[in-house]
Structure formats: structure tokens, C-alpha cells
Scaffold this motif. Structure first.
Motif, PDB file in Angstrom:
ATOM      1  N   GLY A 137      63.579 -22.044  42.911  1.00  0.00           N
ATOM      2  CA  GLY A 137      64.850 -22.201  43.612  1.00  0.00           C
ATOM      3  C   GLY A 137      64.970 -23.619  44.135  1.00  0.00           C
ATOM      4  O   GLY A 137      64.859 -24.581  43.384  1.00  0.00           O
ATOM      5  N   GLU A 138      65.148 -23.755  45.442  1.00  0.00           N
ATOM      6  CA  GLU A 138      65.264 -25.073  46.066  1.00  0.00           C
ATOM      7  C   GLU A 138      63.904 -25.681  46.423  1.00  0.00           C
ATOM      8  O   GLU A 138      63.826 -26.838  46.797  1.00  0.00           O
ATOM      9  CB  GLU A 138      66.119 -24.973  47.351  1.00  0.00           C
ATOM     10  CG  GLU A 138      67.557 -24.588  47.090  1.00  0.00           C
ATOM     11  CD  GLU A 138      68.317 -25.680  46.340  1.00  0.00           C
ATOM     12  OE1 GLU A 138      68.182 -26.860  46.701  1.00  0.00           O
ATOM     13  OE2 GLU A 138      69.038 -25.329  45.401  1.00  0.00           O
ATOM     14  N   ARG A 139      62.854 -24.879  46.299  1.00  0.00           N
ATOM     15  CA  ARG A 139      61.507 -25.353  46.660  1.00  0.00           C
ATOM     16  C   ARG A 139      60.835 -25.991  45.444  1.00  0.00           C
ATOM     17  O   ARG A 139      60.615 -25.344  44.423  1.00  0.00           O
ATOM     18  CB  ARG A 139      60.676 -24.194  47.166  1.00  0.00           C
ATOM     19  CG  ARG A 139      59.314 -24.617  47.621  1.00  0.00           C
ATOM     20  CD  ARG A 139      58.480 -23.426  48.011  1.00  0.00           C
ATOM     21  NE  ARG A 139      57.108 -23.867  48.137  1.00  0.00           N
ATOM     22  CZ  ARG A 139      56.310 -23.454  49.079  1.00  0.00           C
ATOM     23  NH1 ARG A 139      56.723 -22.589  49.964  1.00  0.00           N
ATOM     24  NH2 ARG A 139      55.084 -23.902  49.124  1.00  0.00           N
ATOM     25  N   LEU A 140      60.486 -27.261  45.577  1.00  0.00           N
ATOM     26  CA  LEU A 140      59.820 -27.974  44.500  1.00  0.00           C
ATOM     27  C   LEU A 140      58.402 -27.459  44.307  1.00  0.00           C
ATOM     28  O   LEU A 140      57.790 -26.941  45.245  1.00  0.00           O
ATOM     29  CB  LEU A 140      59.767 -29.475  44.808  1.00  0.00           C
ATOM     30  CG  LEU A 140      61.101 -30.195  44.936  1.00  0.00           C
ATOM     31  CD1 LEU A 140      60.877 -31.658  45.320  1.00  0.00           C
ATOM     32  CD2 LEU A 140      61.899 -30.100  43.643  1.00  0.00           C
ATOM     33  N   SER A 141      57.875 -27.626  43.103  1.00  0.00           N
ATOM     34  CA  SER A 141      56.467 -27.294  42.873  1.00  0.00           C
ATOM     35  C   SER A 141      55.606 -28.276  43.669  1.00  0.00           C
ATOM     36  O   SER A 141      56.089 -29.321  44.120  1.00  0.00           O
ATOM     37  CB  SER A 141      56.127 -27.389  41.383  1.00  0.00           C
ATOM     38  OG  SER A 141      56.033 -28.749  40.979  1.00  0.00           O
ATOM     39  N   ASP A 142      54.342 -27.953  43.810  1.00  0.00           N
ATOM     40  CA  ASP A 142      53.457 -28.837  44.553  1.00  0.00           C
ATOM     41  C   ASP A 142      53.357 -30.219  43.904  1.00  0.00           C
ATOM     42  O   ASP A 142      53.323 -31.241  44.601  1.00  0.00           O
ATOM     43  CB  ASP A 142      52.078 -28.209  44.741  1.00  0.00           C
ATOM     44  CG  ASP A 142      51.452 -27.717  43.452  1.00  0.00           C
ATOM     45  OD1 ASP A 142      52.067 -27.828  42.368  1.00  0.00           O
ATOM     46  OD2 ASP A 142      50.320 -27.202  43.511  1.00  0.00           O
ATOM     47  N   VAL A 143      53.359 -30.275  42.591  1.00  0.00           N
ATOM     48  CA  VAL A 143      53.282 -31.564  41.907  1.00  0.00           C
ATOM     49  C   VAL A 143      54.588 -32.337  42.108  1.00  0.00           C
ATOM     50  O   VAL A 143      54.569 -33.532  42.423  1.00  0.00           O
ATOM     51  CB  VAL A 143      52.958 -31.387  40.403  1.00  0.00           C
ATOM     52  CG1 VAL A 143      52.944 -32.732  39.686  1.00  0.00           C
ATOM     53  CG2 VAL A 143      51.618 -30.666  40.219  1.00  0.00           C
ATOM     54  N   GLN A 144      55.719 -31.674  41.950  1.00  0.00           N
ATOM     55  CA  GLN A 144      57.002 -32.337  42.182  1.00  0.00           C
ATOM     56  C   GLN A 144      57.088 -32.888  43.602  1.00  0.00           C
ATOM     57  O   GLN A 144      57.507 -34.028  43.816  1.00  0.00           O
ATOM     58  CB  GLN A 144      58.165 -31.364  41.944  1.00  0.00           C
ATOM     59  CG  GLN A 144      58.381 -31.000  40.500  1.00  0.00           C
ATOM     60  CD  GLN A 144      59.408 -29.897  40.351  1.00  0.00           C
ATOM     61  OE1 GLN A 144      59.358 -28.878  41.039  1.00  0.00           O
ATOM     62  NE2 GLN A 144      60.347 -30.093  39.443  1.00  0.00           N
ATOM     63  N   GLN A 145      56.677 -32.090  44.586  1.00  0.00           N
ATOM     64  CA  GLN A 145      56.748 -32.518  45.982  1.00  0.00           C
ATOM     65  C   GLN A 145      55.835 -33.710  46.235  1.00  0.00           C
ATOM     66  O   GLN A 145      56.207 -34.641  46.953  1.00  0.00           O
ATOM     67  CB  GLN A 145      56.400 -31.366  46.929  1.00  0.00           C
ATOM     68  CG  GLN A 145      56.696 -31.669  48.375  1.00  0.00           C
ATOM     69  CD  GLN A 145      58.179 -31.937  48.623  1.00  0.00           C
ATOM     70  OE1 GLN A 145      59.035 -31.121  48.308  1.00  0.00           O
ATOM     71  NE2 GLN A 145      58.499 -33.100  49.165  1.00  0.00           N
ATOM     72  N   ALA A 146      54.657 -33.707  45.632  1.00  0.00           N
ATOM     73  CA  ALA A 146      53.738 -34.838  45.800  1.00  0.00           C
ATOM     74  C   ALA A 146      54.324 -36.108  45.189  1.00  0.00           C
ATOM     75  O   ALA A 146      54.150 -37.201  45.739  1.00  0.00           O
ATOM     76  CB  ALA A 146      52.384 -34.513  45.184  1.00  0.00           C
ATOM     77  N   PHE A 147      55.037 -35.997  44.078  1.00  0.00           N
ATOM     78  CA  PHE A 147      55.698 -37.164  43.481  1.00  0.00           C
ATOM     79  C   PHE A 147      56.768 -37.704  44.424  1.00  0.00           C
ATOM     80  O   PHE A 147      56.877 -38.918  44.616  1.00  0.00           O
ATOM     81  CB  PHE A 147      56.315 -36.812  42.125  1.00  0.00           C
ATOM     82  CG  PHE A 147      55.413 -37.032  40.950  1.00  0.00           C
ATOM     83  CD1 PHE A 147      55.757 -37.934  39.958  1.00  0.00           C
ATOM     84  CD2 PHE A 147      54.221 -36.332  40.807  1.00  0.00           C
ATOM     85  CE1 PHE A 147      54.938 -38.142  38.861  1.00  0.00           C
ATOM     86  CE2 PHE A 147      53.390 -36.531  39.726  1.00  0.00           C
ATOM     87  CZ  PHE A 147      53.746 -37.442  38.746  1.00  0.00           C
ATOM     88  N   VAL A 148      57.546 -36.824  45.024  1.00  0.00           N
ATOM     89  CA  VAL A 148      58.580 -37.250  45.970  1.00  0.00           C
ATOM     90  C   VAL A 148      57.934 -37.895  47.194  1.00  0.00           C
ATOM     91  O   VAL A 148      58.300 -39.004  47.593  1.00  0.00           O
ATOM     92  CB  VAL A 148      59.477 -36.061  46.389  1.00  0.00           C
ATOM     93  CG1 VAL A 148      60.402 -36.445  47.539  1.00  0.00           C
ATOM     94  CG2 VAL A 148      60.290 -35.559  45.203  1.00  0.00           C
TER      95      VAL A 148
END
Length: 187
Positions: free
Chosen positions: A83-94
Motif C-alpha cells: 500500500g502506502e508503506r514502502l518496503s524496507d529496501v525502498q525506505q532505506a534508499f529514501v
């Protein structure tokens, strides 16, 4: 050769499409299924911008005829967020400012995800090897490697919490995205 019906499990959902023998997995994903995350870069398998996971292994989708992977499971960047919650890898990239133009980012994230799924505690060298088939012309690799290591650390911390289920043990995979020769080697 005539067109064929191909069935794929894309991001967990069964999808059926008609494809010519020359249709690549990348073209099927982008043009037929409307999944635009995997990018068409070099169209020669050298840049990694089209990397997706095929049965859990990173592959360059621009080189794989989709008719050769009928029945396979395909994961794309679109399937990483919940949904609106990024994966852990996506969030770490951000969080780590590991993107600039964003063209290589989906492929980098898919390669990193495959690495962390099979190795929850990679070394800096193992991260570099896992993304070696992905070219970034903007950011440079330090923030990307750091983001992957951050995601690994967060995953380990999350699994150390009481009551949290352990992640599944995935199959071993090769370093970097697979080529057509290695993509179907285990079929």
C-alpha cells in the motif's frame, strides 16, 4: 512462430497474456501489463535498469523471451510496497538519499531485495557484487551500498523482536542479474 498464451504470477497475482516468441519479459511487463517500474535502458542486459525477480532471482528482463518463462513468478518494483508503506529496501534508499534521477533505482532495489532475501547479513563486498550488474550514472555507489546495508540491519533488528516471524529461507542465487542463459538453468 505463432503467438502463445503465457501465464505468469506477477507480484502475487496470476496474469495471462498473448505474446510473440520475440516479446521480452520487459516488453510484456511494460507494454502488455502496464508495469512501468522496470526501465528499458541499454536493451542489451548490461545496465540492469530492467532487473526484476524471476522465481526469486534477479534477472535482466530485456533479454528474456517471455514465452520461455511461462508459469514463473515475477516480482517487480510495483510489488515491493505494501500500500502506502514502502518496503524496507525502498525506505532505506529514501532515508539514505540513494537515488537521484531514479532511472536505475527499481533495478537496484530488486537486486538488493534478492540479496537480502538470501543473505540477511551481507558484507559491503557482497552488496557490491549483488548490484554489480546495475549501472548508476548519477548517485555513485556509496549511498546505494550504505542503503542496502541499512536495510539489512533493519531487517535483522525486526526479526530479533519477540513475536516476529523469521523470514523465509530463499534459494541461493547468483551475483547480479541473471542472463537468458542462466535464467532458465534450473527449469
Amino acid at each position: 512462430m505463432p503467438s502463445r498464451i503465457v501465464t505468469l504470477k506477477v507480484n502475487g497475482a496470476e496474469r495471462e497474456l498473448i505474446a510473440r516468441p520475440s516479446t521480452t519479459l520487459l516488453s510484456a511487463l511494460r507494454e502488455t501489463l502496464g508495469l512501468m517500474g522496470a526501465k528499458r535502458g541499454c536493451a542489451q542486459g548490461g545496465c540492469g535498469s530492467c532487473t526484476v525477480l524471476l522465481d526469486g532471482r534477479p534477472v535482466v528482463a530485456c533479454l528474456i523471451p517471455v514465452v520461455t518463462v511461462d508459469g514463473a513468478a515475477v516480482e517487480t518494483i510495483e510489488g515491493q510496497a505494501d500500500g502506502e508503506r514502502l518496503s524496507d529496501v525502498q525506505q532505506a534508499f529514501v532515508d539514505g538519499f540513494a537515488t537521484q534521477c531514479g532511472f536505475c533505482t527499481p533495478g537496484m532495489i530488486m537486486s538488493a531485495t534478492a540479496l537480502l532475501d538470501r543473505n540477511p547479513d551481507p558484507t559491503r563486498q557482497e552488496v557490491a557484487e549483488a548490484i554489480c550488474g546495475n549501472v548508476c550514472r548519477c548517485t555513485g555507489y556509496e549511498p546505494i551500498i550504505t542503503a542496502v546495508l541499512t536495510a539489512a540491519e533493519r531487517r535483522r533488528e525486526a526479526t530479533a523482536e519477540p513475536g516476529r516471524p523469521e523470514p523465509a529461507t530463499p534459494e541461493p542465487a547468483t551475483a547480479g542479474p541473471a542472463t537468458p542463459e542462466t535464467a532458465g538453468a534450473d527449469r
